[in-house]
Design a protein around this motif. Structure first.
Motif, PDB file in Angstrom:
ATOM      1  N   HIS A   1       0.857  -1.187   0.000  1.00 45.34           N
ATOM      2  CA  HIS A   1       0.000   0.000   0.000  1.00 45.34           C
ATOM      3  C   HIS A   1       0.897   1.242   0.000  1.00 45.34           C
ATOM      4  O   HIS A   1       2.030   1.198   0.498  1.00 45.34           O
ATOM      5  CB  HIS A   1      -0.955   0.007   1.200  1.00 45.34           C
ATOM      6  CG  HIS A   1      -0.265  -0.012   2.541  1.00 45.34           C
ATOM      7  ND1 HIS A   1       0.308   1.108   3.109  1.00 45.34           N
ATOM      8  CD2 HIS A   1      -0.077  -1.023   3.427  1.00 45.34           C
ATOM      9  CE1 HIS A   1       0.833   0.785   4.285  1.00 45.34           C
ATOM     10  NE2 HIS A   1       0.610  -0.493   4.508  1.00 45.34           N
ATOM     11  N   PRO A   2       0.445   2.336  -0.576  1.00 43.11           N
ATOM     12  CA  PRO A   2       1.278   3.536  -0.688  1.00 43.11           C
ATOM     13  C   PRO A   2       1.803   3.995   0.659  1.00 43.11           C
ATOM     14  O   PRO A   2       1.092   3.979   1.667  1.00 43.11           O
ATOM     15  CB  PRO A   2       0.309   4.575  -1.284  1.00 43.11           C
ATOM     16  CG  PRO A   2      -0.711   3.772  -2.002  1.00 43.11           C
ATOM     17  CD  PRO A   2      -0.883   2.517  -1.192  1.00 43.11           C
ATOM     18  N   GLY A   3       3.085   4.382   0.677  1.00 45.33           N
ATOM     19  CA  GLY A   3       3.714   4.861   1.899  1.00 45.33           C
ATOM     20  C   GLY A   3       4.282   3.765   2.778  1.00 45.33           C
ATOM     21  O   GLY A   3       4.883   4.049   3.825  1.00 45.33           O
ATOM     22  N   GLU A   4       4.127   2.510   2.374  1.00 44.50           N
ATOM     23  CA  GLU A   4       4.609   1.389   3.178  1.00 44.50           C
ATOM     24  C   GLU A   4       6.134   1.298   3.124  1.00 44.50           C
ATOM     25  O   GLU A   4       6.745   1.532   2.089  1.00 44.50           O
ATOM     26  CB  GLU A   4       3.987   0.086   2.677  1.00 44.50           C
ATOM     27  CG  GLU A   4       4.200  -1.099   3.601  1.00 44.50           C
ATOM     28  CD  GLU A   4       3.442  -2.331   3.150  1.00 44.50           C
ATOM     29  OE1 GLU A   4       3.379  -3.307   3.906  1.00 44.50           O
ATOM     30  OE2 GLU A   4       2.894  -2.311   2.017  1.00 44.50           O
ATOM     31  N   LYS A   5       6.715   0.949   4.257  1.00 43.97           N
ATOM     32  CA  LYS A   5       8.163   0.751   4.345  1.00 43.97           C
ATOM     33  C   LYS A   5       8.438  -0.744   4.208  1.00 43.97           C
ATOM     34  O   LYS A   5       7.916  -1.547   4.990  1.00 43.97           O
ATOM     35  CB  LYS A   5       8.707   1.294   5.673  1.00 43.97           C
ATOM     36  CG  LYS A   5      10.228   1.384   5.731  1.00 43.97           C
ATOM     37  CD  LYS A   5      10.675   2.081   7.012  1.00 43.97           C
ATOM     38  CE  LYS A   5      12.201   2.236   7.045  1.00 43.97           C
ATOM     39  NZ  LYS A   5      12.654   2.918   8.299  1.00 43.97           N
TER      40      LYS A   5
ATOM     41  N   ASN B   1       8.668   0.568  -8.533  1.00 40.53           N
ATOM     42  CA  ASN B   1       8.259   1.597  -7.572  1.00 40.53           C
ATOM     43  C   ASN B   1       8.318   2.984  -8.218  1.00 40.53           C
ATOM     44  O   ASN B   1       7.428   3.824  -8.010  1.00 40.53           O
ATOM     45  CB  ASN B   1       9.165   1.536  -6.345  1.00 40.53           C
ATOM     46  CG  ASN B   1       8.674   2.407  -5.211  1.00 40.53           C
ATOM     47  OD1 ASN B   1       7.477   2.508  -4.952  1.00 40.53           O
ATOM     48  ND2 ASN B   1       9.604   3.061  -4.525  1.00 40.53           N
ATOM     49  N   GLU B   2       9.357   3.199  -9.024  1.00 39.66           N
ATOM     50  CA  GLU B   2       9.508   4.494  -9.702  1.00 39.66           C
ATOM     51  C   GLU B   2       8.584   4.597 -10.917  1.00 39.66           C
ATOM     52  O   GLU B   2       7.997   5.653 -11.172  1.00 39.66           O
ATOM     53  CB  GLU B   2      10.971   4.667 -10.130  1.00 39.66           C
ATOM     54  CG  GLU B   2      11.935   4.761  -8.949  1.00 39.66           C
ATOM     55  CD  GLU B   2      13.397   4.742  -9.389  1.00 39.66           C
ATOM     56  OE1 GLU B   2      13.645   4.509 -10.593  1.00 39.66           O
ATOM     57  OE2 GLU B   2      14.275   4.947  -8.534  1.00 39.66           O
ATOM     58  N   ARG B   3       8.430   3.504 -11.658  1.00 41.86           N
ATOM     59  CA  ARG B   3       7.632   3.539 -12.884  1.00 41.86           C
ATOM     60  C   ARG B   3       6.141   3.667 -12.595  1.00 41.86           C
ATOM     61  O   ARG B   3       5.425   4.413 -13.273  1.00 41.86           O
ATOM     62  CB  ARG B   3       7.892   2.261 -13.692  1.00 41.86           C
ATOM     63  CG  ARG B   3       7.091   2.178 -14.995  1.00 41.86           C
ATOM     64  CD  ARG B   3       7.342   0.845 -15.681  1.00 41.86           C
ATOM     65  NE  ARG B   3       8.752   0.661 -16.020  1.00 41.86           N
ATOM     66  CZ  ARG B   3       9.290  -0.510 -16.353  1.00 41.86           C
ATOM     67  NH1 ARG B   3       8.527  -1.593 -16.364  1.00 41.86           N
ATOM     68  NH2 ARG B   3      10.575  -0.595 -16.647  1.00 41.86           N
ATOM     69  N   HIS B   4       5.657   2.947 -11.611  1.00 46.26           N
ATOM     70  CA  HIS B   4       4.213   2.889 -11.351  1.00 46.26           C
ATOM     71  C   HIS B   4       3.781   3.670 -10.111  1.00 46.26           C
ATOM     72  O   HIS B   4       2.596   3.663  -9.780  1.00 46.26           O
ATOM     73  CB  HIS B   4       3.766   1.434 -11.213  1.00 46.26           C
ATOM     74  CG  HIS B   4       3.993   0.618 -12.450  1.00 46.26           C
ATOM     75  ND1 HIS B   4       3.238   0.768 -13.588  1.00 46.26           N
ATOM     76  CD2 HIS B   4       4.912  -0.349 -12.725  1.00 46.26           C
ATOM     77  CE1 HIS B   4       3.665  -0.086 -14.518  1.00 46.26           C
ATOM     78  NE2 HIS B   4       4.682  -0.778 -14.020  1.00 46.26           N
ATOM     79  N   GLY B   5       4.727   4.310  -9.440  1.00 46.43           N
ATOM     80  CA  GLY B   5       4.362   5.135  -8.299  1.00 46.43           C
ATOM     81  C   GLY B   5       3.754   4.362  -7.149  1.00 46.43           C
ATOM     82  O   GLY B   5       2.727   4.771  -6.593  1.00 46.43           O
ATOM     83  N   TYR B   6       4.389   3.245  -6.747  1.00 49.64           N
ATOM     84  CA  TYR B   6       3.891   2.493  -5.597  1.00 49.64           C
ATOM     85  C   TYR B   6       3.929   3.328  -4.318  1.00 49.64           C
ATOM     86  O   TYR B   6       3.136   3.122  -3.403  1.00 49.64           O
ATOM     87  CB  TYR B   6       4.731   1.233  -5.374  1.00 49.64           C
ATOM     88  CG  TYR B   6       4.611   0.162  -6.431  1.00 49.64           C
ATOM     89  CD1 TYR B   6       3.578   0.164  -7.367  1.00 49.64           C
ATOM     90  CD2 TYR B   6       5.533  -0.877  -6.481  1.00 49.64           C
ATOM     91  CE1 TYR B   6       3.478  -0.839  -8.320  1.00 49.64           C
ATOM     92  CE2 TYR B   6       5.436  -1.886  -7.427  1.00 49.64           C
ATOM     93  CZ  TYR B   6       4.414  -1.861  -8.346  1.00 49.64           C
ATOM     94  OH  TYR B   6       4.310  -2.860  -9.290  1.00 49.64           O
ATOM     95  N   GLY B   7       4.904   4.245  -4.245  1.00 52.12           N
ATOM     96  CA  GLY B   7       5.056   5.043  -3.033  1.00 52.12           C
ATOM     97  C   GLY B   7       5.683   4.279  -1.883  1.00 52.12           C
ATOM     98  O   GLY B   7       5.366   4.526  -0.711  1.00 52.12           O
ATOM     99  N   LEU B   8       6.584   3.346  -2.200  1.00 55.54           N
ATOM    100  CA  LEU B   8       7.213   2.515  -1.173  1.00 55.54           C
ATOM    101  C   LEU B   8       8.554   3.086  -0.743  1.00 55.54           C
ATOM    102  O   LEU B   8       9.259   3.715  -1.533  1.00 55.54           O
ATOM    103  CB  LEU B   8       7.434   1.088  -1.700  1.00 55.54           C
ATOM    104  CG  LEU B   8       6.208   0.337  -2.236  1.00 55.54           C
ATOM    105  CD1 LEU B   8       6.626  -1.018  -2.774  1.00 55.54           C
ATOM    106  CD2 LEU B   8       5.143   0.177  -1.153  1.00 55.54           C
TER     107      LEU B   8
END
Length: 400
Positions: A49-53, A75-82
């Motif tokens: 989920h976005p923002g997850e470490k 993560n960079e291509r699809h903007g996972y936000g990890l």
């Protein structure tokens, strides 16, 4: 003879024959397809989920190195936000782990990721070299496996991370499925086939983004991306049982390329037989994923038949039920027939029959904490502490 063109782009020359389905692809298309399939597995299974470490279990080998590279790219291509962190375990094996950790340190710089290294000596007071010196090579993989699993969780807790991803691939899962089927261990089969392990009761959950990726394709990806990884095998003998399962999987793959994914899917189906367990497999139905990306239903990264079942399952099941009812009067209870025959001969014989409900009466394990180390365990004393107790007793005897 002219070389074949890429089956995907139809313009470049094919240089790779995919082990998974024998499709002939050019270098660029292979890399793209591999990454798309991993993305499909991640989004359809809602792993993040976005923002997850996220802590990436990094050993320096091909699987964890490819996992780190692919996750960074996606993560960079699809903007996972990890937020991605490398977590390595130092088992204390000179000439093997100390060298592979140098690769991990280079990866940390190459991928611009923080790195945390946790050692067995720090956590348990033992290195694997010391363990093998004490007990010998027989059974040492059991100690290492138990210690390593706990060490990853403890390392994640040190970092304040509740999600660890590992580089287990389709070959690894297929081997584990075969091992547990041969043992008749359905409960462990269910856990081993799950793409995510750990629930709300667990302090740290784990997932396998490469669950449906072939080992050979991971090697091809690492080669064509020119990734820096460590390829030397552990200097201590691997478990004989897993080695036998691995050899069998490789033989089946040579005969039938889809055999690996077929075994994985069969394991997932068998896991559904475990009472109280929820099936865990890639959901390839185009639902919105946690990272906010719609799953592309045309990407076949998660199993046979392009990651989808053939359809018409409910109609087929309904027909099967009707056929069963129609033929019910023709069925013979073999156990009753055998019993009658035994009585006629004046014999008394009990026929042990193992039914599908045999495990329903078994109580489910309740997750708690080890009384000694505090690690989550279904027993009062966790397996790691039990193993350490035996090692410490052996050390005391030697010192005397």
């Amino acid at each position: 003879m002219a070389r074949a063109l890429c089956a995907n782009c139809k313009t470049e020359r094919a240089v790779i024959k995919r082990p998974k389905n024998h499709a002939k692809l050019c270098k660029g298309c292979f890399i793209q397809v591999f990454e798309d399939e991993v993305h499909h597995t991640i989004t359809s299974s809602q792993l993040f989920h976005p923002g997850e470490k996220i802590a990436i279990g990094a050993s320096g080998g091909k699987d964890s190195t490819v996992l780190a590279s692919v996750l960074k790219t996606l993560n960079e291509r699809h903007g996972y936000g990890l937020e991605l962190v490398l977590l390595s375990i130092d088992e204390g094996i000179k000439g093997y782990r100390d060298d592979s950790l140098e690769t991990v340190r280079r990866n940390a710089v190459q991928y611009d990721m923080p790195l945390k290294i946790v050692g067995y000596d720090e956590l348990y007071g033992w290195t694997m070299d010391q363990v093998v010196e004490t007990i010998g090579k027989k059974g040492n993989c059991t100690y290492c496996g138990v210690f390593r699993r706990q060490a990853l969780d403890r390392g994640a807790k040190m970092l304040g991370i509740k999600h660890v991803v590992t580089g287990h691939n389709a070959d690894d899962v297929a081997e584990t499925v075969l091992m547990n089927l041969l043992r008749g261990d359905l409960a462990r089969l269910s856990r081993s086939t799950s793409i995510v392990t750990g629930d709300s009761r667990s302090e740290v959950k784990r997932s396998k983004p490469l669950k449906y990726s072939y080992e050979k394709e991971i090697v091809l990806y690492a080669h064509h991306k020119k990734l820096d990884y460590f390829s030397t095998e552990c200097i201590y003998s691997p478990e004989a049982f897993r080695g036998s399962a691995r050899a069998l999987v490789k033989q089946l793959e040579r005969v039938r390329p889809t055999a690996i994914l077929d075994i994985v899917r069969s394991g997932e189906d068998a896991a559904r037989l475990v009472p109280g367990e929820e099936p865990s497999s890639c959901a390839c139905l185009g639902q919105k994923a946690a990272a906010g990306v719609v799953v592309d239903d045309d990407v076949g990264g998660c199993g046979s038949q392009s990651g989808r079942t053939p359809g018409g399952e409910m109609a087929a099941m309904d027909k099967q039920l009707r056929d069963n009812e129609a033929h019910e009067g023709l069925e013979i209870d073999v156990t009753k027939t055998m019993a009658k025959g035994a009585v006629a001969r004046g014999e008394k014989r009990d026929v042990p029959i193992r039914t599908g409900n045999a495990s329903k009466g078994a109580p489910r394990q309740v997750l708690g904490n080890c009384k000694r180390c505090g690690y989550m365990s279904s027993q009062e004393i966790c397996q790691a502490c039990m193993l350490l107790e035996g090692l410490n007793k052996n050390r005391a005897k030697i010192q005397i």
